[in-house]
Design an enzyme around this catalytic site. Structure first.
Site, PDB file in Angstrom:
ATOM      1  N   ASP A 196       6.187   6.616 -21.356  1.00 54.46           N
ATOM      2  CA  ASP A 196       6.094   6.463 -22.760  1.00 54.46           C
ATOM      3  C   ASP A 196       7.419   5.949 -23.330  1.00 54.46           C
ATOM      4  O   ASP A 196       8.459   5.865 -22.801  1.00 54.46           O
ATOM      5  CB  ASP A 196       5.581   7.795 -23.456  1.00 54.46           C
ATOM      6  CG  ASP A 196       6.482   8.951 -23.042  1.00 54.46           C
ATOM      7  OD1 ASP A 196       7.579   8.786 -22.822  1.00 54.46           O
ATOM      8  OD2 ASP A 196       5.887  10.060 -23.105  1.00 54.46           O
ATOM      9  N   HIS A 211       0.887  -1.144  -0.145  1.00 59.62           N
ATOM     10  CA  HIS A 211      -0.038   0.069   0.054  1.00 59.62           C
ATOM     11  C   HIS A 211       0.895   1.112   0.094  1.00 59.62           C
ATOM     12  O   HIS A 211       1.799   1.322   0.577  1.00 59.62           O
ATOM     13  CB  HIS A 211      -0.889   0.060   1.202  1.00 59.62           C
ATOM     14  CG  HIS A 211      -1.836   1.228   1.408  1.00 59.62           C
ATOM     15  ND1 HIS A 211      -1.688   2.027   2.548  1.00 59.62           N
ATOM     16  CD2 HIS A 211      -2.512   1.651   0.449  1.00 59.62           C
ATOM     17  CE1 HIS A 211      -2.689   3.084   2.320  1.00 59.62           C
ATOM     18  NE2 HIS A 211      -2.985   3.062   0.942  1.00 59.62           N
ATOM     19  N   GLY A 257       3.197  10.908 -22.335  1.00 58.49           N
ATOM     20  CA  GLY A 257       2.470   9.959 -22.031  1.00 58.49           C
ATOM     21  C   GLY A 257       3.000   9.032 -20.978  1.00 58.49           C
ATOM     22  O   GLY A 257       3.144   7.844 -21.105  1.00 58.49           O
ATOM     23  N   ARG A 277       7.125  17.883 -15.484  1.00 57.72           N
ATOM     24  CA  ARG A 277       8.075  17.017 -15.985  1.00 57.72           C
ATOM     25  C   ARG A 277       9.467  16.830 -15.145  1.00 57.72           C
ATOM     26  O   ARG A 277       9.461  15.605 -14.911  1.00 57.72           O
ATOM     27  CB  ARG A 277       8.354  17.544 -17.252  1.00 57.72           C
ATOM     28  CG  ARG A 277       8.817  16.413 -17.932  1.00 57.72           C
ATOM     29  CD  ARG A 277       9.249  16.414 -19.422  1.00 57.72           C
ATOM     30  NE  ARG A 277       9.806  17.782 -19.862  1.00 57.72           N
ATOM     31  CZ  ARG A 277      11.183  17.943 -20.179  1.00 57.72           C
ATOM     32  NH1 ARG A 277      12.056  17.076 -19.747  1.00 57.72           N
ATOM     33  NH2 ARG A 277      11.662  19.357 -20.175  1.00 57.72           N
TER      34      ARG A 277
END
Length: 147
Positions: free
Chosen positions: A30, A22, A137, A114
């Protein structure tokens, strides 16, 4: 082969998800993401390859088995588009549709810049490399508990 398990789930992917607890995070990356580099610093230690998978296909495969965490601000994060943090690309909309269908009540999605994504990815439990060609992505999924 196992009953009830999608045959596209690789042994490495199953091993990684089974070892996660957990709150552990799994990166779905990507084709442009430096997956091998970041995977080396994760607890799993090696990249999990899903060639031929888009990000959304990988997320669908993963969320069929991996519960998402409703106890945090976001059970799933997308990599933000540079200089357009509020913009959702097609890959984000597609993936979030799958994630939202899989997440438990009270869970939410979010985004991360990013460069911050790269830092967080290096601290994840594991990295799944897809051949997603659409830019930005990349996603982080946080493992929840079974209710």
């Amino acid at each position: 082969m196992l009953n009830g398990i999608d045959a596209r789930v690789t042994p490495d992917l199953m091993d990684c998800m089974m070892r996660m607890g957990h709150g552990d995070e799994l990166v779905v990356a990507d084709a442009n993401f430096p997956s091998t580099n970041h995977a080396a610093s994760t607890l799993f230690g090696q990249v999990i390859e899903l060639p031929g998978f888009s990000a959304s296909e990988a997320i669908s495969l993963i969320t069929n088995l991996l519960p998402l965490d409703p106890f945090v601000d976001a059970c799933a994060l997308r990599m933000e588009i540079d200089d357009e943090p509020e913009t959702l690309g097609e890959v984000h909309r597609e993936a979030f549709e799958i994630i939202e269908a899989a997440m438990p009540e009270g869970a939410a999605t979010g985004s991360i810049e990013r460069q911050d994504f790269y830092v967080r990815a290096s601290q994840a439990f594991g990295v799944v490399a897809t051949t997603e060609a659409r830019p930005f992505g990349c996603f982080i999924l946080r493992k929840g508990v079974i209710f």
